[in-house]
Design a protein around this motif. Structure first.
Motif, PDB file in Angstrom:
ATOM      1  N   ALA A  14       0.844  -1.193   0.000  1.00  0.00           N
ATOM      2  CA  ALA A  14       0.000   0.000   0.000  1.00  0.00           C
ATOM      3  C   ALA A  14       0.876   1.239   0.000  1.00  0.00           C
ATOM      4  CB  ALA A  14      -0.927  -0.017   1.217  1.00  0.00           C
ATOM      5  N   TRP A  15       1.865   1.268   0.912  1.00  0.00           N
ATOM      6  CA  TRP A  15       2.784   2.396   0.977  1.00  0.00           C
ATOM      7  C   TRP A  15       3.845   2.331  -0.110  1.00  0.00           C
ATOM      8  CZ3 TRP A  15       1.329   6.408   3.614  1.00  0.00           C
ATOM      9  CH2 TRP A  15       0.496   6.253   4.724  1.00  0.00           C
ATOM     10  N   GLN A  16       3.998   1.192  -0.754  1.00  0.00           N
ATOM     11  CA  GLN A  16       4.956   1.035  -1.852  1.00  0.00           C
ATOM     12  C   GLN A  16       4.245   0.412  -3.051  1.00  0.00           C
ATOM     13  OE1 GLN A  16       7.915  -1.322   0.230  1.00  0.00           O
ATOM     14  NE2 GLN A  16       9.267   0.446   0.361  1.00  0.00           N
ATOM     15  N   PRO A  17       3.399   1.179  -3.733  1.00  0.00           N
ATOM     16  CA  PRO A  17       2.674   0.624  -4.878  1.00  0.00           C
ATOM     17  C   PRO A  17       3.610   0.336  -6.045  1.00  0.00           C
ATOM     18  CG  PRO A  17       2.349   2.986  -4.766  1.00  0.00           C
ATOM     19  CD  PRO A  17       3.096   2.606  -3.523  1.00  0.00           C
ATOM     20  N   MET A  18       3.147  -0.523  -6.927  1.00  0.00           N
ATOM     21  CA  MET A  18       3.931  -0.882  -8.103  1.00  0.00           C
ATOM     22  C   MET A  18       3.295  -0.279  -9.353  1.00  0.00           C
ATOM     23  SD  MET A  18       4.705  -4.675  -9.675  1.00  0.00           S
ATOM     24  CE  MET A  18       5.769  -5.192  -8.329  1.00  0.00           C
ATOM     25  N   ALA A  19       4.121   0.278 -10.209  1.00  0.00           N
ATOM     26  CA  ALA A  19       3.634   0.806 -11.480  1.00  0.00           C
ATOM     27  C   ALA A  19       3.392  -0.353 -12.437  1.00  0.00           C
ATOM     28  CB  ALA A  19       4.642   1.781 -12.077  1.00  0.00           C
ATOM     29  N   SER A  20       2.218  -0.357 -13.071  1.00  0.00           N
ATOM     30  CA  SER A  20       1.894  -1.364 -14.069  1.00  0.00           C
ATOM     31  C   SER A  20       1.354  -0.664 -15.299  1.00  0.00           C
ATOM     32  CB  SER A  20       0.860  -2.349 -13.499  1.00  0.00           C
ATOM     33  OG  SER A  20       0.713  -3.473 -14.339  1.00  0.00           O
ATOM     34  N   GLY A  21       0.985  -1.451 -16.284  1.00  0.00           N
ATOM     35  CA  GLY A  21       0.555  -0.865 -17.541  1.00  0.00           C
ATOM     36  C   GLY A  21      -0.727  -0.068 -17.437  1.00  0.00           C
ATOM     37  N   ASP A  22      -1.545  -0.366 -16.427  1.00  0.00           N
ATOM     38  CA  ASP A  22      -2.812   0.349 -16.281  1.00  0.00           C
ATOM     39  C   ASP A  22      -2.812   1.302 -15.095  1.00  0.00           C
ATOM     40  OD1 ASP A  22      -2.682  -1.729 -14.479  1.00  0.00           O
ATOM     41  OD2 ASP A  22      -4.782  -2.290 -14.647  1.00  0.00           O
ATOM     42  N   GLY A  23      -1.638   1.624 -14.555  1.00  0.00           N
ATOM     43  CA  GLY A  23      -1.548   2.532 -13.421  1.00  0.00           C
ATOM     44  C   GLY A  23      -0.883   1.854 -12.241  1.00  0.00           C
ATOM     45  N   LEU A  24      -1.033   2.441 -11.059  1.00  0.00           N
ATOM     46  CA  LEU A  24      -0.434   1.864  -9.864  1.00  0.00           C
ATOM     47  C   LEU A  24      -1.275   0.700  -9.341  1.00  0.00           C
ATOM     48  CD1 LEU A  24       0.525   5.092  -7.854  1.00  0.00           C
ATOM     49  CD2 LEU A  24       1.989   3.730  -9.367  1.00  0.00           C
ATOM     50  N   ILE A  25      -0.585  -0.288  -8.771  1.00  0.00           N
ATOM     51  CA  ILE A  25      -1.242  -1.386  -8.056  1.00  0.00           C
ATOM     52  C   ILE A  25      -1.021  -1.164  -6.573  1.00  0.00           C
ATOM     53  CG2 ILE A  25      -1.300  -3.869  -7.664  1.00  0.00           C
ATOM     54  CD1 ILE A  25      -0.162  -4.251 -10.473  1.00  0.00           C
ATOM     55  N   VAL A  26      -2.104  -1.126  -5.816  1.00  0.00           N
ATOM     56  CA  VAL A  26      -2.045  -0.898  -4.370  1.00  0.00           C
ATOM     57  C   VAL A  26      -2.603  -2.134  -3.672  1.00  0.00           C
ATOM     58  CG1 VAL A  26      -2.845   0.535  -2.454  1.00  0.00           C
ATOM     59  CG2 VAL A  26      -2.261   1.597  -4.651  1.00  0.00           C
ATOM     60  N   ARG A  27      -1.800  -2.733  -2.801  1.00  0.00           N
ATOM     61  CA  ARG A  27      -2.162  -4.000  -2.159  1.00  0.00           C
ATOM     62  C   ARG A  27      -2.645  -3.766  -0.735  1.00  0.00           C
ATOM     63  NH1 ARG A  27       1.733  -9.148  -2.670  1.00  0.00           N
ATOM     64  NH2 ARG A  27       0.883  -8.954  -4.770  1.00  0.00           N
ATOM     65  N   VAL A  28      -3.757  -4.419  -0.399  1.00  0.00           N
ATOM     66  CA  VAL A  28      -4.344  -4.372   0.941  1.00  0.00           C
ATOM     67  C   VAL A  28      -4.241  -5.763   1.562  1.00  0.00           C
ATOM     68  CG1 VAL A  28      -6.500  -4.089   2.235  1.00  0.00           C
ATOM     69  CG2 VAL A  28      -5.914  -2.476   0.404  1.00  0.00           C
TER      70      VAL A  28
END
Length: 378
Positions: A14-28
């Protein structure tokens, strides 16, 4: 709370999202593998307001919001913290890499051990980013096929057991509190004996200390929950581990849902309800999609060179056994070998039989139509 997302090349948090082809990925990472009805509705609203409206359920039983814009990350994080879906302390959030058997009951060993471990996260040492824990203390383990560096489970004798990844036997303990105390002590031993160099417990070559004898094997494991009615509610399957937030919102608004438990099997355990048909969710335990693993693929992942899920949908039921369709050789959607593995490489598809995405291909350079033709699908 910071104002700028930290975009790194590792599993998204969540505090370290990953950039992907469709935007950031935020994990909960749900506490106790559970979200209340209110929390799930908040997550669905967040996915629709600040993301693409799609929610992923990962093989670590985490929930991911996709398509988050950079400028949306800050208000999204504020909402997630307010809903108690994310820790407001990034260092504690990073340590909460915890896989929990989802059929726990209040006050049982799994619930007690999970609560104690969450309460004592600050006592853990700094560990490599992917190091994780599993609490699986039911009568027999249900998470045995899923990676965890440190496990709390049952021994074949019925005793509580602490076992390390890659070890056939573990150390018996007297109580959930004792199990957590031993886990914390072993985590410090791991860090102090070269754990940052080895990265994961299964690669760690240090000898176990004498106070953690490997004396008992774990109990025989049990299979994942079947779809349909369950003793605690209803189990719904997600195609490729993905669901639209709108679909989940409809389920939550039109039934007597108590809470939602997350699993590492692309299935949600919805407590307090009976299984019923809902478009976008699976309730048929024979559905061919349950044997298919497929990552998002191109254009949603920057590593992928081919589309995946449309092809996987076309091939549902056309292959014998398990099927894995991966946009690249990393194979994020499935770590274990599959009967058929289809891998994207330089814009084409390779076929690997009884292997993993990083294995040696048996057939190379096919187009999507050629793959369909190979398996008799037109």
């Amino acid at each position: 709370m910071g104002d700028k997302a930290q975009i790194k090349g590792w599993c998204p948090g969540a505090w370290q999202p990953m950039a992907s082809g469709d935007g950031l990925i935020v994990r909960v990472r749900p506490r106790h593998a559970e979200l209340t009805r209110r929390q799930m509705l908040a997550l669905c609203e967040a996915a629709q307001r600040w993301g693409s409206g799609v929610i992923d359920l990962t093989n670590r039983a985490n929930l991911q919001l996709r398509g988050v814009r950079e400028e949306a990350w800050h208000p999204l994080m504020k909402a997630l913290v307010q809903a108690r879906l994310v820790e407001d302390d990034p260092s504690l959030e990073a340590r909460r890499n915890l896989l929990v058997a989802p059929d726990w009951q209040p006050g049982d060993a799994t619930h007690q051990a999970t609560t104690a471990l969450l309460d004592q996260l600050a006592e853990l040492p700094d560990l490599p980013a992917k190091v994780g824990f599993a609490v699986d203390a039911g009568e027999s383990p249900v998470l045995a096929a899923h990676s965890a560096d440190f496990r709390i489970e049952r021994a074949a004798t019925g005793q509580l057991l602490v076992r390390l990844d890659g070890r056939q036997r573990g150390t018996p303990v007297e109580s959930p509190a004792a199990a957590v105390a031993l886990i914390i002590r072993l985590a410090h031993w791991f860090a102090e004996s070269g754990g940052h160099q080895s990265g994961r417990m299964r690669r760690h070559e240090g000898l176990l200390p004498p106070w953690a004898p490997e004396s008992l094997p774990p109990a025989k494991s049990r299979p994942p929950f079947a779809l349909g009615n369950h003793a605690l509610g209803a189990v719904y399957g997600l195609r490729f581990g993905q669901v639209n937030a709108e679909t989940l919102s409809q389920l939550l608004k039109t039934s007597d849902v108590e809470c939602i438990r997350v699993t590492p099997w692309r299935r949600l355990l919805v407590t307090g309800v009976k299984a019923r048909f809902l478009d976008g969710l699976l309730i048929d335990n024979q559905a061919p999609e349950l044997k298919i693993d497929a990552c998002p693929g191109a254009p949603y992942c920057e590593q992928a060179t081919v589309g995946t899920r449309l092809l996987a949908t076309h091939l549902a039921g056309a292959t014998n056994g398990s099927l894995h369709v991966s946009g690249c050789p990393k194979g994020c959607a499935r770590r274990l070998p599959a009967d058929v593995c289809i891998v994207g490489r330089h814009g084409r598809y390779d076929l690997i039989f009884r292997g993993s995405a990083d294995g040696t291909p048996h057939v190379t350079g096919l187009t999507a139509s050629q793959v369909r033709h190979y398996f008799g699908v037109e």
